[in-house]
Scaffold this motif. Structure first.
Motif, PDB file in Angstrom:
ATOM      1  N   ARG A 145       7.520  25.052  41.822  1.00  0.00           N
ATOM      2  CA  ARG A 145       8.246  25.942  42.164  1.00  0.00           C
ATOM      3  C   ARG A 145       9.215  25.117  43.789  1.00  0.00           C
ATOM      4  O   ARG A 145       8.750  24.693  44.139  1.00  0.00           O
ATOM      5  CB  ARG A 145       8.977  27.169  41.786  1.00  0.00           C
ATOM      6  CG  ARG A 145       8.153  27.666  42.456  1.00  0.00           C
ATOM      7  CD  ARG A 145       8.425  29.223  42.247  1.00  0.00           C
ATOM      8  NE  ARG A 145       7.461  30.519  42.836  1.00  0.00           N
ATOM      9  CZ  ARG A 145       7.006  30.530  44.565  1.00  0.00           C
ATOM     10  NH1 ARG A 145       8.363  30.014  45.124  1.00  0.00           N
ATOM     11  NH2 ARG A 145       6.002  31.717  45.203  1.00  0.00           N
TER      12      ARG A 145
ATOM     13  N   LEU B 174       9.735  25.354  47.576  1.00  0.00           N
ATOM     14  CA  LEU B 174       8.338  26.067  48.682  1.00  0.00           C
ATOM     15  C   LEU B 174       9.584  26.661  49.458  1.00  0.00           C
ATOM     16  O   LEU B 174      10.680  25.963  49.832  1.00  0.00           O
ATOM     17  CB  LEU B 174       7.866  25.540  48.873  1.00  0.00           C
ATOM     18  CG  LEU B 174       6.324  24.901  47.749  1.00  0.00           C
ATOM     19  CD1 LEU B 174       5.155  24.699  48.452  1.00  0.00           C
ATOM     20  CD2 LEU B 174       6.189  26.469  47.208  1.00  0.00           C
TER      21      LEU B 174
ATOM     22  N   ILE C 176       8.925  26.489  53.037  1.00  0.00           N
ATOM     23  CA  ILE C 176       7.791  26.046  54.281  1.00  0.00           C
ATOM     24  C   ILE C 176       7.789  26.237  56.356  1.00  0.00           C
ATOM     25  O   ILE C 176       9.125  25.823  56.210  1.00  0.00           O
ATOM     26  CB  ILE C 176       7.432  24.747  53.836  1.00  0.00           C
ATOM     27  CG1 ILE C 176       7.326  24.390  52.383  1.00  0.00           C
ATOM     28  CG2 ILE C 176       6.413  23.805  55.182  1.00  0.00           C
ATOM     29  CD1 ILE C 176       6.885  22.972  52.389  1.00  0.00           C
TER      30      ILE C 176
ATOM     31  N   HIS D  19      13.329  22.893  47.846  1.00  0.00           N
ATOM     32  CA  HIS D  19      12.198  23.125  49.165  1.00  0.00           C
ATOM     33  C   HIS D  19      13.357  22.840  50.444  1.00  0.00           C
ATOM     34  O   HIS D  19      13.942  22.564  50.585  1.00  0.00           O
ATOM     35  CB  HIS D  19      11.176  21.870  48.992  1.00  0.00           C
ATOM     36  CG  HIS D  19      10.314  21.458  47.758  1.00  0.00           C
ATOM     37  ND1 HIS D  19       9.223  22.645  47.439  1.00  0.00           N
ATOM     38  CD2 HIS D  19      10.542  20.840  47.072  1.00  0.00           C
ATOM     39  CE1 HIS D  19       8.959  22.230  45.919  1.00  0.00           C
ATOM     40  NE2 HIS D  19       9.949  20.804  46.274  1.00  0.00           N
TER      41      HIS D  19
ATOM     42  N   ILE E 288       9.032  34.622  57.474  1.00  0.00           N
ATOM     43  CA  ILE E 288       7.256  34.172  57.395  1.00  0.00           C
ATOM     44  C   ILE E 288       7.481  35.064  56.191  1.00  0.00           C
ATOM     45  O   ILE E 288       6.549  34.304  55.618  1.00  0.00           O
ATOM     46  CB  ILE E 288       6.594  34.967  58.668  1.00  0.00           C
ATOM     47  CG1 ILE E 288       7.091  34.030  59.498  1.00  0.00           C
ATOM     48  CG2 ILE E 288       5.146  34.926  58.278  1.00  0.00           C
ATOM     49  CD1 ILE E 288       5.798  33.496  60.849  1.00  0.00           C
ATOM     50  N   GLU E 289       7.161  36.640  56.445  1.00  0.00           N
ATOM     51  CA  GLU E 289       6.803  37.039  55.172  1.00  0.00           C
ATOM     52  C   GLU E 289       7.686  35.863  53.552  1.00  0.00           C
ATOM     53  O   GLU E 289       6.913  35.979  52.599  1.00  0.00           O
ATOM     54  CB  GLU E 289       7.907  38.722  54.924  1.00  0.00           C
ATOM     55  CG  GLU E 289       6.403  39.497  55.446  1.00  0.00           C
ATOM     56  CD  GLU E 289       7.436  40.824  55.671  1.00  0.00           C
ATOM     57  OE1 GLU E 289       7.885  41.613  55.184  1.00  0.00           O
ATOM     58  OE2 GLU E 289       6.665  41.502  57.214  1.00  0.00           O
ATOM     59  N   LEU E 290       8.405  35.813  53.490  1.00  0.00           N
ATOM     60  CA  LEU E 290       9.449  35.339  52.602  1.00  0.00           C
ATOM     61  C   LEU E 290       8.856  33.742  52.292  1.00  0.00           C
ATOM     62  O   LEU E 290       9.207  33.470  50.888  1.00  0.00           O
ATOM     63  CB  LEU E 290      10.672  35.006  52.957  1.00  0.00           C
ATOM     64  CG  LEU E 290      12.091  34.819  52.231  1.00  0.00           C
ATOM     65  CD1 LEU E 290      11.514  36.526  51.115  1.00  0.00           C
ATOM     66  CD2 LEU E 290      13.732  34.565  52.302  1.00  0.00           C
ATOM     67  N   ALA E 291       8.228  33.030  52.927  1.00  0.00           N
ATOM     68  CA  ALA E 291       7.840  32.107  52.659  1.00  0.00           C
ATOM     69  C   ALA E 291       6.774  31.963  51.935  1.00  0.00           C
ATOM     70  O   ALA E 291       5.629  32.960  52.182  1.00  0.00           O
ATOM     71  CB  ALA E 291       7.576  31.139  54.626  1.00  0.00           C
ATOM     72  N   ASP E 292       6.575  30.439  51.256  1.00  0.00           N
ATOM     73  CA  ASP E 292       5.369  30.178  50.642  1.00  0.00           C
ATOM     74  C   ASP E 292       4.040  30.105  51.345  1.00  0.00           C
ATOM     75  O   ASP E 292       3.273  30.156  51.691  1.00  0.00           O
ATOM     76  CB  ASP E 292       5.790  29.505  48.510  1.00  0.00           C
ATOM     77  CG  ASP E 292       6.924  29.681  49.146  1.00  0.00           C
ATOM     78  OD1 ASP E 292       6.526  30.353  47.810  1.00  0.00           O
ATOM     79  OD2 ASP E 292       7.911  29.331  48.948  1.00  0.00           O
ATOM     80  N   THR E 293       4.589  28.800  52.523  1.00  0.00           N
ATOM     81  CA  THR E 293       3.224  28.126  53.289  1.00  0.00           C
ATOM     82  C   THR E 293       3.816  28.091  54.981  1.00  0.00           C
ATOM     83  O   THR E 293       5.277  27.994  55.604  1.00  0.00           O
ATOM     84  CB  THR E 293       3.252  26.608  52.519  1.00  0.00           C
ATOM     85  OG1 THR E 293       2.640  25.956  51.370  1.00  0.00           O
ATOM     86  CG2 THR E 293       2.342  26.409  53.396  1.00  0.00           C
ATOM     87  N   VAL E 294       3.463  28.601  55.438  1.00  0.00           N
ATOM     88  CA  VAL E 294       3.457  28.588  56.897  1.00  0.00           C
ATOM     89  C   VAL E 294       2.413  28.755  57.973  1.00  0.00           C
ATOM     90  O   VAL E 294       1.570  28.531  57.550  1.00  0.00           O
ATOM     91  CB  VAL E 294       3.634  30.237  57.417  1.00  0.00           C
ATOM     92  CG1 VAL E 294       3.835  30.457  59.044  1.00  0.00           C
ATOM     93  CG2 VAL E 294       4.247  31.453  56.490  1.00  0.00           C
ATOM     94  N   SER E 295       2.617  27.122  58.474  1.00  0.00           N
ATOM     95  CA  SER E 295       1.646  26.759  59.627  1.00  0.00           C
ATOM     96  C   SER E 295       2.032  26.905  60.828  1.00  0.00           C
ATOM     97  O   SER E 295       3.018  27.407  61.402  1.00  0.00           O
ATOM     98  CB  SER E 295       2.002  25.234  59.379  1.00  0.00           C
ATOM     99  OG  SER E 295       0.845  24.923  58.279  1.00  0.00           O
TER     100      SER E 295
END
Lengths: 205, 205
Positions: B37, B39, B41, B164, B177-184
């Motif tokens: 789905r 994302l 990011i 995306h 950040i809480e909502l995100a799927d991927t965090v760098s």
């Protein structure tokens, strides 16, 4: 109403004063940064975004009419989107093409393939026509000891003075970090893959 | 000689066994990652490489024939290399074009410009034809409170399911950040600018 206006006006003045001070600080840092030369940039760490950052810089350079080349270690058994776009824009790729070590399961074969790509890298790193060279996922070649560290350092040191080099990959060797001008460490705060999301075209490859 | 050969053969076998185990582990993680789905990011932190990572992902997506669009906050008063390359490849750019807040020194003007770009973002984030949307440097718009957080979250939640979204910039709001799927998080280990090297074409812009 007059009070509200006065307050608004004060807030705007305060903002302007803070920004003027910040501008002075930024301007003085810019004034002190006068050197121009080829940089060694390292993008390391466990988080997502290292290779894409390297490729983004290559896209940036090529967009300005600079000449760039890419050497890819480890990867290369499947078609990455960025390769197609950048090759169309004139970027040359040298690809190890073996896939991950856990797929080949053959150390000697991996070492031979790594050395082949490194021979190509040495050509790139002595080519005065190249402004930017991306050595994608090269860090692993040093941590696995597939390449000779001294040879890599010497080659980097002897490259054309104007040439920028970007090295990506996890766990970059400390000697390369010492040598580098700019080092960023990408940490993973969270990754979709850990929540059952598969690698997707256009995002992960 | 026989002993040396036996040892080499043992080392190769050990390597193969280790890699087989690693492959089993990797394969089982890949088997468990079945969802596909759009994302969210986030690439945040103080280090160099956030925007280039976003643009690298856009290059990757476009290289695969996906549709992408870019909204740029803050920047946009000068020509970035990646914009030229990606616009040629069909990527549409919406640019705030005010420059940094310490240059404009005018909060009301900055807020108005941010809101204009956000209107455009809402179009992008409801466009089912778009596969990838990059919101470059958007984090600052939330930390300065130039945009309404609830509106941003609602818009992200209601976007097309396959789309995306990549958000870049320092100090990303914890709700995003809480909502995100991927965090760098890109941390700066060192930066050439701090050693008197000026911003250079093709690398810094």
């Amino acid at each position: 109403m007059t009070d509200k206006k006065t307050t608004d006006s004060n807030i705007a003045d305060n903002h302007k004063q803070r920004m003027q001070k910040l501008k002075e600080k930024v301007d003085s840092r810019i004034d002190n940064a006068t050197d121009e030369r080829g940089l060694l940039i390292v993008i390391t760490g466990n988080g997502k975004g290292k290779s894409t950052s390297g490729f983004g810089t290559v896209a940036r350079a090529v967009g300005h009419g600079l000449n760039a080349a890419v050497a890819q270690f480890i990867k290369g058994t499947w078609a990455c989107g960025e390769r197609q776009l950048l090759e169309n824009a004139g970027v040359k790729f040298s690809v190890m093409g073996t896939g991950f070590t856990w797929n080949t399961q053959d150390k000697e074969k991996d070492i031979a393939a790594a050395k082949q790509v490194w021979i190509k890298c040495k050509e790139l790193l002595s080519d005065t026509n190249l402004d930017v060279v991306l050595l994608d996922e090269m860090t692993y070649m040093l941590s696995y000891k597939y390449l000779d560290l001294d040879d890599v350092i010497e080659t980097l040191n002897n490259r054309p003075k104007h040439q920028h080099v970007i090295i990506t990959g996890r766990a970059c060797h400390r000697a390369i970090i010492e040598l580098a001008d700019t080092v960023s460490e990408v940490q993973s705060i969270k990754h979709a893959f850990d929540n059952g999301i598969k690698a997707q075209k256009g995002i992960d490859w």
